[in-house]
Design an enzyme around this catalytic site. Structure first.
Site, PDB file in Angstrom:
ATOM      1  N   THR A 124      41.398  45.138  47.325  1.00 54.54           N
ATOM      2  CA  THR A 124      40.160  44.564  46.781  1.00 54.54           C
ATOM      3  C   THR A 124      39.028  44.576  47.798  1.00 54.54           C
ATOM      4  O   THR A 124      37.858  44.664  47.419  1.00 54.54           O
ATOM      5  CB  THR A 124      40.380  43.139  46.244  1.00 54.54           C
ATOM      6  OG1 THR A 124      40.643  42.227  47.317  1.00 54.54           O
ATOM      7  CG2 THR A 124      41.515  43.100  45.242  1.00 54.54           C
ATOM      8  N   LEU A 134      35.210  43.082  44.747  1.00 51.51           N
ATOM      9  CA  LEU A 134      35.391  42.719  43.341  1.00 51.51           C
ATOM     10  C   LEU A 134      36.899  42.671  43.054  1.00 51.51           C
ATOM     11  O   LEU A 134      37.484  43.599  42.517  1.00 51.51           O
ATOM     12  CB  LEU A 134      34.673  43.727  42.451  1.00 51.51           C
ATOM     13  CG  LEU A 134      34.243  43.236  41.067  1.00 51.51           C
ATOM     14  CD1 LEU A 134      33.509  41.901  41.144  1.00 51.51           C
ATOM     15  CD2 LEU A 134      33.366  44.262  40.399  1.00 51.51           C
ATOM     16  N   HIS A 135      37.489  41.527  43.414  1.00 48.98           N
ATOM     17  CA  HIS A 135      38.947  41.399  43.423  1.00 48.98           C
ATOM     18  C   HIS A 135      39.587  41.628  42.049  1.00 48.98           C
ATOM     19  O   HIS A 135      40.373  42.549  41.853  1.00 48.98           O
ATOM     20  CB  HIS A 135      39.343  40.001  43.916  1.00 48.98           C
ATOM     21  CG  HIS A 135      38.751  39.607  45.219  1.00 48.98           C
ATOM     22  ND1 HIS A 135      39.213  40.097  46.429  1.00 48.98           N
ATOM     23  CD2 HIS A 135      37.738  38.746  45.521  1.00 48.98           C
ATOM     24  CE1 HIS A 135      38.511  39.559  47.415  1.00 48.98           C
ATOM     25  NE2 HIS A 135      37.614  38.737  46.889  1.00 48.98           N
ATOM     26  N   ASP A 136      39.293  40.731  41.115  1.00 51.24           N
ATOM     27  CA  ASP A 136      40.075  40.656  39.876  1.00 51.24           C
ATOM     28  C   ASP A 136      39.969  41.886  38.971  1.00 51.24           C
ATOM     29  O   ASP A 136      40.965  42.264  38.337  1.00 51.24           O
ATOM     30  CB  ASP A 136      39.701  39.393  39.100  1.00 51.24           C
ATOM     31  CG  ASP A 136      40.049  38.127  39.868  1.00 51.24           C
ATOM     32  OD1 ASP A 136      40.921  38.194  40.759  1.00 51.24           O
ATOM     33  OD2 ASP A 136      39.450  37.069  39.597  1.00 51.24           O
TER      34      ASP A 136
END
Length: 311
Positions: free
Chosen positions: A192, A239-241
């Protein structure tokens, strides 16, 4: 045929964008969305799920709220990252529909029970709800195709020196998920932090010009501010998720390995650490597909293409 999924999330700016990406993708059938406590308190994350689905005109998707706290500790929230509402920045609509009159675990169990095919669970917050589902419904494990999580890291943490936030909030729940015997796909900080959104990308999303792309740009404006702190050394905001959803849509843009992963639940300095057996030292069979890298340009292109869906 669309892949059936359920999303358990704690919106959260990047959770909200993961919902946007999933619901713009005909390859996926979102059967339910459940709210976990994490980025904000449980009543706020549930409200944020309802606000996002109202924005996306999807009141048909059943929603339920989950556990109020982690399995064995008090709740930790990330209001310094996501603001007082959990989705500070843009002006979002008020919820136009109500959640189901059941818990997240009851809703997930119902979907699994009724589904003719196995369902993928996508969990972008702490793993509390998923762990409770696994513990209370062992008869449904076979109906879960895989559990795709955002959490953990092979290296550095972002909430404690050795721990990523989602795992640190409820390490016992995460350990239950990893050791469940169900295949796990892990989008940790290793990948991420390579999925950074730059200022030029935000302007690209804004220029798409529809109401959803505009709100995504405004969410990212707010999210970017936290990540400008020099300690991170970032050019943009990770932008992890959305990496979880992007992997389901385009796994070819990710570099992955198969490894055994466990969670340290008690360490004085390492509680919440995801321990990755990179060199196969334990003799344990791999239980996790671990994302290590992503083609950033392809990731941004995917987001931009799917944002145009909302025109």
């Amino acid at each position: 045929m669309a892949l059936p999924i359920m999303i358990d999330c704690d919106p959260g700016h990047d959770d909200a964008i993961a919902l946007v990406l999933a619901l713009a993708s005909p390859e996926l059938e979102v059967k339910a969305v459940t709210a976990s406590a994490g980025n904000q308190t449980p009543e706020k994350t549930l409200r944020n799920v309802l606000r996002m689905l109202t924005l996306l005109n999807r009141p048909d998707i059943p929603v339920a709220g989950g556990a109020w706290k982690p399995l064995m500790r008090d709740l930790i929230i990330a209001d310094n990252v996501h603001g007082e509402s959990g989705l500070d920045g843009p002006s979002l609509p008020e919820p136009a529909f109500a959640p189901q009159n059941c818990t997240a675990v009851e809703l997930m169990a119902s979907v699994l029970r009724e589904s003719q095919e196995s369902v993928t669970l996508v969990a972008t917050g702490p793993q509390t709800n998923v762990a409770l589902l696994l513990a209370s419904h062992p008869e449904l494990h076979a109906k879960i195709a895989r559990i795709v999580i955002m959490g953990g890291a092979m290296g550095l943490g972002n909430w404690q020196p050795a721990a990523e936030f989602n795992i640190y909030v409820d390490p016992q729940a995460a350990e239950m998920v990893f050791q469940s015997g169900i295949p796990v796909v892990m989008a940790g900080l290793d990948v991420t932090h390579r999925a950074q959104i730059l200022p030029a990308d935000i302007e690209r999303f804004r220029q798409i010009g529809n109401p959803v792309s505009t709100i995504v740009a405004e969410l990212l404006d707010f999210f970017m501010a936290y990540h400008k702190d020099e300690k991170w050394g970032f050019d943009g905001a990770p932008l992890h998720d959305p990496c979880t959803i992007a992997w389901l849509l385009k796994p070819e843009i990710f570099t992955t390995i198969e490894r055994w992963v466990g969670v340290e639940t008690e360490g004085k300095y390492t509680q919440g650490m995801t321990v990755v057996d990179y060199y196969h030292l334990t003799g344990n069979r791999p239980n996790t597909t671990l994302m290590l890298d992503v083609d950033r340009e392809a990731f941004v292109d995917l987001l931009a293409q799917r944002l145009a869906f909302y025109a």
